[in-house]
Design a protein around this motif. Sequence first.
Motif: not given
Length: 399
Positions: A292-293, A295, A309-310, A313, A398-399
């Motif tokens: 995931p990091r 993406f 960014e969210r 993702n 999701v960051y």
Amino acid sequence: MNCISCFSSPKSKKDSSFRGDCSHRSPAHPIKYKPPAKKENLEGENENVEAEAFTFRELAASTKNFRQESVLGEGGFGKVYKGTLQSTGQVVAVKQLDRNAVLGNKEFPAEVARLSRLQHPNLVNLIGYCADGDRRLLVYEFMPQGSLEDHLLGKNAQGKPLEWVTRMKIACGAAQGLEYLHVKTNPPIIYRDLKSSNVLLDEQLNPKLSDIGLDKLDPRTDKMPMQSRAMGTYGYSAPEYSRSGRLTPIADVYSFGVVLLELITGRRVMDTTKPVEEQNLVAWAQPIFRQPRSFPEMADPLLKKQFPERDMNQAVGIAAMCLQDEAAARPLMSDVVTALSFLSMAKNDHSDPSNLPPSILSKLQLQECSDDESDHDDCDNDDDDHGNSSRSSSCFMVY
């Protein structure tokens, strides 16, 4: 960071009504469309045929005698020409079908009548047809912005690349077109050949699916073995469809996942100019789906990192769900539309995922995960404990 379990299990999907109701979606959704309360019945003949009958002479005049300069493109069923109807001045796209692969004088107009009843903002409108002797032509509305493929990979991509929100609007519109075919028609229609070159764009870059139901115009398909009559394009076809030719709506979901991945990455589905391990888009992406990091690194360089960014993702997570090898693990198109409807709206803030519309939260169950790598590993291990081949949920960050 949060851990998103994207969609329900196959059991819960089986219990769902598969209705694709759009009434719950946000009023800010860019595509204003309310589907009919009942399924559109495509069985039997329609006395009020909306498609207009043209003579061959009319269509020849509209395309300047089918000159090469009028050619818009060429597909499996024949060439497409740009034309102008002399009677009305309307600009149209005229598809000249292969003479050896079309129905007879009686069956062809009846099948065109069925196809003309497909009415949705995200489907290219069938205006009319020609059945003159052994000539078979179809007349469609003209789509001035060409295909999605042109804008992602052609000359249009370098001139003015599609912005992130525009890409998500296109993805959502294409998903709504598929949802309509799967859910709102009776019997349901399976697209079979979804790809970026078949997603056409109007003046406002709204997407419309083209070439719906053309396989029904070929009388040879019913006489072929199932595997022989499989359609589709290499790289876009679902694994089970490529293997056996067995076709279900969920095969379209896989193809949609490939198109969504093209929108995210700006890469070709097959690109022999890249290193061997990157030539097949889906094969290249599959290992990254578990990282995931990484993406955001999948994003099209032409975007120049101009995206939330969210949202990136979440879009990758949706694509990954659509591209599950196991058909039962993929979401329904109605679920995909629900998830994409939020991503297709322009957002100037960085709102927390908990502010998603309730309809999306019902599909995307948010779980709290810690920021350290060990908890991330625990999330992956949890998937393995339950047997990821039998589940439709998977863990994305999701960051």
